[in-house]
Design an enzyme around this catalytic site. Sequence first.
Site, PDB file in Angstrom:
ATOM      1  N   ASP A 113      32.532  42.173  32.802  1.00 33.06           N
ATOM      2  CA  ASP A 113      33.647  41.347  33.272  1.00 33.06           C
ATOM      3  C   ASP A 113      33.392  40.834  34.682  1.00 33.06           C
ATOM      4  OD1 ASP A 113      36.067  40.120  33.640  1.00 33.06           O
ATOM      5  OD2 ASP A 113      37.258  41.964  33.621  1.00 33.06           O
ATOM      6  N   GLY A 114      33.183  39.524  34.789  1.00 33.72           N
ATOM      7  CA  GLY A 114      33.059  38.878  36.089  1.00 33.72           C
ATOM      8  C   GLY A 114      31.738  38.159  36.277  1.00 33.72           C
ATOM      9  N   GLY A 115      31.830  36.862  36.528  1.00 30.28           N
ATOM     10  CA  GLY A 115      30.621  36.104  36.851  1.00 30.28           C
ATOM     11  C   GLY A 115      29.683  35.866  35.693  1.00 30.28           C
ATOM     12  N   HIS A 150      41.191  38.016  26.638  1.00 30.19           N
ATOM     13  CA  HIS A 150      41.128  38.981  27.742  1.00 30.19           C
ATOM     14  C   HIS A 150      42.263  38.651  28.712  1.00 30.19           C
ATOM     15  CE1 HIS A 150      39.094  41.869  30.419  1.00 30.19           C
ATOM     16  NE2 HIS A 150      39.433  41.054  31.404  1.00 30.19           N
ATOM     17  N   GLY A 166      35.896  33.739  32.200  1.00 32.00           N
ATOM     18  CA  GLY A 166      37.045  32.941  32.617  1.00 32.00           C
ATOM     19  C   GLY A 166      36.611  31.567  33.051  1.00 32.00           C
ATOM     20  N   MET A 171      47.376  42.202  37.213  1.00 29.34           N
ATOM     21  CA  MET A 171      47.122  42.650  38.598  1.00 29.34           C
ATOM     22  C   MET A 171      48.443  42.872  39.330  1.00 29.34           C
ATOM     23  SD  MET A 171      44.027  40.108  39.675  1.00 29.34           S
ATOM     24  CE  MET A 171      42.794  39.563  38.483  1.00 29.34           C
ATOM     25  N   SER A 176      38.826  34.922  29.432  1.00 27.20           N
ATOM     26  CA  SER A 176      39.847  35.459  30.332  1.00 27.20           C
ATOM     27  C   SER A 176      40.896  34.395  30.611  1.00 27.20           C
ATOM     28  CB  SER A 176      39.214  35.912  31.647  1.00 27.20           C
ATOM     29  OG  SER A 176      40.258  36.183  32.565  1.00 27.20           O
ATOM     30  N   MET A 209      32.724  46.275  35.667  1.00 30.78           N
ATOM     31  CA  MET A 209      33.069  45.145  36.527  1.00 30.78           C
ATOM     32  C   MET A 209      31.810  44.655  37.227  1.00 30.78           C
ATOM     33  SD  MET A 209      36.234  44.511  36.026  1.00 30.78           S
ATOM     34  CE  MET A 209      36.192  43.132  37.159  1.00 30.78           C
ATOM     35  N   ASP A 211      44.261  39.690  32.178  1.00 24.24           N
ATOM     36  CA  ASP A 211      44.109  40.420  33.438  1.00 24.24           C
ATOM     37  C   ASP A 211      45.455  40.637  34.121  1.00 24.24           C
ATOM     38  OD1 ASP A 211      41.186  40.722  33.740  1.00 24.24           O
ATOM     39  OD2 ASP A 211      41.203  38.531  33.649  1.00 24.24           O
ATOM     40  N   MET A 267      44.736  46.110  36.130  1.00 28.69           N
ATOM     41  CA  MET A 267      44.273  46.342  37.507  1.00 28.69           C
ATOM     42  C   MET A 267      45.503  46.703  38.326  1.00 28.69           C
ATOM     43  SD  MET A 267      41.538  43.244  37.579  1.00 28.69           S
ATOM     44  CE  MET A 267      42.237  42.583  36.078  1.00 28.69           C
ATOM     45  N   GLY A 301      39.952  41.191  40.951  1.00 27.57           N
ATOM     46  CA  GLY A 301      41.019  40.512  41.687  1.00 27.57           C
ATOM     47  C   GLY A 301      41.059  39.015  41.486  1.00 27.57           C
ATOM     48  N   PHE A 302      39.895  38.430  41.259  1.00 24.65           N
ATOM     49  CA  PHE A 302      39.851  36.966  41.177  1.00 24.65           C
ATOM     50  C   PHE A 302      38.817  36.498  40.150  1.00 24.65           C
ATOM     51  CE2 PHE A 302      41.049  38.350  45.390  1.00 24.65           C
ATOM     52  CZ  PHE A 302      42.236  37.651  45.584  1.00 24.65           C
ATOM     53  N   GLY A 303      39.089  35.347  39.558  1.00 28.77           N
ATOM     54  CA  GLY A 303      38.117  34.713  38.685  1.00 28.77           C
ATOM     55  C   GLY A 303      37.124  33.919  39.522  1.00 28.77           C
ATOM     56  N   GLY A 304      36.076  33.457  38.895  1.00 28.51           N
ATOM     57  CA  GLY A 304      35.145  32.533  39.534  1.00 28.51           C
ATOM     58  C   GLY A 304      34.240  33.127  40.601  1.00 28.51           C
ATOM     59  N   HIS A 345      43.448  44.163  30.430  1.00 26.14           N
ATOM     60  CA  HIS A 345      42.735  44.823  31.533  1.00 26.14           C
ATOM     61  C   HIS A 345      43.730  45.079  32.664  1.00 26.14           C
ATOM     62  CE1 HIS A 345      39.330  44.208  34.782  1.00 26.14           C
ATOM     63  NE2 HIS A 345      39.850  45.419  34.818  1.00 26.14           N
TER      64      HIS A 345
END
Length: 215
Positions: free
Chosen positions: A174-176, A32, A196, A36, A7, A136, A34, A67, A141-144, A65
């Site tokens: 996607d995410g974490g 990827h 990401g 937003m 990402s 998801m 993102d 959003m 909304g946010f990485g990390g 992606h």
Amino acid sequence: MAIIAPSMLSSNFLNLEQDIQMVNNSDADWFHLDVMDGRFVPNITFGMPIIAAMKKSAKKPFDVHLMIVEPEKYFEAFAKAGADILTVHYEVSPHLHRNLQVIKSLGMKAGVAINPATPVSLLEDVLCDIDLVCVMSVNPGFGGQKFIDQTTHKLMVLKRMINDRGASTLIEVDGGVTLENAATIIKDGADVLVAGNTVFSAANPADAIKSLKEF
Ligand code: DX5
Ligand code: ZN
């Protein structure tokens, strides 16, 4: 072996070229991206001009992606900017089937993303029309952010739905995603891992991609 999609949200925006070349030369499969809008999610990132600029250096497919609310207004613009896979959120698509048809008619693969609170069963009647479901595993909304454990159950249900229909839909998570949980996520049914923070916070991002690819 999963498809790995770093990402670019976590890349160095001051030197995108360097991070694009890193991905080009790595074991990653896709980029990827993102997008937003500060309305669907509480953050704003980048849009078509940045994606079009990145496309000039990138040598791998663009997994975009969205959003954003009213994504259908921009399908053509994202196709022109270089999106290869265009993913819309279920939660902003009252006419999801139409959206999928339009995305495909513009020559892109069509993806649907679902928030952590959206059940996979809502996709039952359009599953065969979807090229990729982006599950998801954090609130978008946010990485990390930290992986939400309930995602595991959703992956297993979705995998069963796809197998039952003989569909070729890919499951993206996607995410974490981390080096610690990637193997389990793949075992539970993921075909594509977005990463990401795990990639871009690593001392050696290309090595992190290689490690994800080896699971
Ligand atoms: C979150 C984005 C993700 C994000 C993932 O809303 O959709 O793609 O960049 O970042 P990590 O891998 O750091 O959780
Ligand atoms: Zn994403």
